[in-house]
Design a protein around this motif. Structure first.
Motif, short mmCIF file in Angstrom:
data_model
loop_
_atom_site.label_atom_id
_atom_site.label_comp_id
_atom_site.label_asym_id
_atom_site.label_seq_id
_atom_site.Cartn_x
_atom_site.Cartn_y
_atom_site.Cartn_z
N HIS A 39 -2.52 -3.85 3.70
CA HIS A 39 -1.08 -3.54 3.61
C HIS A 39 -0.36 -4.11 4.81
O HIS A 39 -0.85 -4.00 5.94
CB HIS A 39 -0.86 -2.02 3.56
CG HIS A 39 -1.39 -1.37 2.33
ND1 HIS A 39 -1.50 0.00 2.21
CD2 HIS A 39 -1.84 -1.90 1.16
CE1 HIS A 39 -1.99 0.28 1.01
NE2 HIS A 39 -2.21 -0.85 0.37
N PRO A 42 4.07 -1.06 7.51
CA PRO A 42 5.12 -0.37 6.75
C PRO A 42 6.26 0.10 7.64
O PRO A 42 6.09 0.32 8.84
CB PRO A 42 4.36 0.82 6.15
CG PRO A 42 3.30 1.12 7.17
CD PRO A 42 2.91 -0.22 7.76
N ALA A 46 9.97 3.04 3.75
CA ALA A 46 9.37 2.29 2.64
C ALA A 46 8.61 3.24 1.73
O ALA A 46 7.80 4.05 2.19
CB ALA A 46 8.45 1.20 3.16
N ARG A 49 3.98 0.29 -0.54
CA ARG A 49 3.35 -0.55 0.48
C ARG A 49 3.29 -1.99 -0.01
O ARG A 49 2.97 -2.25 -1.18
CB ARG A 49 1.94 -0.04 0.81
CG ARG A 49 1.94 1.34 1.45
CD ARG A 49 2.55 1.29 2.83
NE ARG A 49 2.59 2.60 3.47
CZ ARG A 49 3.67 3.35 3.58
NH1 ARG A 49 4.81 2.92 3.07
NH2 ARG A 49 3.63 4.51 4.18
N GLU A 50 3.58 -2.94 0.87
CA GLU A 50 3.54 -4.35 0.52
C GLU A 50 2.13 -4.86 0.73
O GLU A 50 1.56 -4.74 1.82
CB GLU A 50 4.54 -5.13 1.37
CG GLU A 50 4.72 -6.57 0.93
CD GLU A 50 5.81 -7.28 1.70
OE1 GLU A 50 5.97 -8.50 1.50
OE2 GLU A 50 6.48 -6.62 2.52
N ALA A 114 -1.66 3.37 8.19
CA ALA A 114 -1.94 2.00 7.73
C ALA A 114 -2.91 1.29 8.66
O ALA A 114 -3.82 0.58 8.21
CB ALA A 114 -0.64 1.22 7.61
#
Length: 244
Positions: A39, A42, A46, A49-50, A114
């Protein structure tokens, strides 16, 4: 996010990816291939998660979903966390109010989680590919990032607790000052209350036969009122003593 069409991964790896999202951060291996699902760093607000995908082929070459080549693409991913860490450290150095520390906690919390999961994924990748020396440095780097975010979160929480305690102490000091002021007013009121009451009685427009009395009666009444005031003051002070 879909896998790049140029990636030639074993079917068992492709099958382990979800159709509605790649899920948590992890490392997957099959037939000499390593697929890292990570990920990006973040933000506090957000919701989703990208995802960032990294593939190590059996020949040792690294590829990323954004067409990056070599291990440099994975280094750039960790540098995104470094940038967030430096930004939060700068905010922490200038924080001074409880709202500042609370905002820092909100921003640091998702980064703590993360970075921890990223470190665990890179540790699993290191165990699966012990011959890849780059994974050692990347894993250690991720571990340091996680530790730094944890320390920042703890320091921000301590700062918030201190700011709240300091505010409570200031409020208590103001309340004590108000109580002392009110206390002085009560003593003064007790001192002059009898004299005020007597003066109010003699000030009434009634004929009581003392209108033409000499001045000594005025001073006598005045002194009696003051004496009663001191008695009242002593009674007020005695009521404050423990057990009174």
């Amino acid at each position: 996010m879909r896998l790049p069409t140029t990636w030639k991964l074993p079917e068992q790896l492709v099958a382990r990816l979800g159709t509605r999202g790649q899920g948590k951060q992890r490392a997957m291996t099959a037939e000499g291939h390593l697929l890292l699902v990570l990920h990006k760093a973040p933000s506090a607000d957000a919701i989703e998660r990208e995802i960032a995908l990294f593939w190590r082929d059996p020949a040792g070459g690294w590829h990323s979903h954004d067409d990056g080549q070599g291990v440099r693409s994975l280094i750039g991913h960790l540098e995104g966390y470094v940038q967030r860490e430096e930004a939060l450290e700068k905010r922490f150095r200038t924080a001074g109010h409880s709202a500042d520390y609370f905002a820092l906690l909100q921003a640091a919390a998702p980064l703590v989680r993360a970075s921890r999961n990223m470190h665990e994924a890179l540790q699993a990748a290191r165990e699966a590919m012990p011959e890849d020396g780059d994974l050692i440095d990347l894993r250690d780097w991720a571990g340091n990032l996680h530790r730094n975010f944890e320390l920042l979160y703890t320091d921000s929480k301590n700062g918030l607790d201190y700011a709240i305690a300091r505010k409570a102490e200031e409020q208590t000091a103001l309340e004590q000052q108000s109580l002392r002021s009110a206390d002085r007013l009560n003593v003064m009121a007790a001192l002059f209350f009898p004299l005020t009451a007597i003066a109010s009685v003699f000030g009434m427009q009634l004929h009581h036969g003392l209108e033409d009395t000499s001045a000594w009666l005025f001073w006598l009444v005045f002194l009696v009122g003051i004496a009663l005031g001191f008695v009242m003051r002593a009674w007020v002070l005695a009521a404050r003593r423990p057990g009174a």
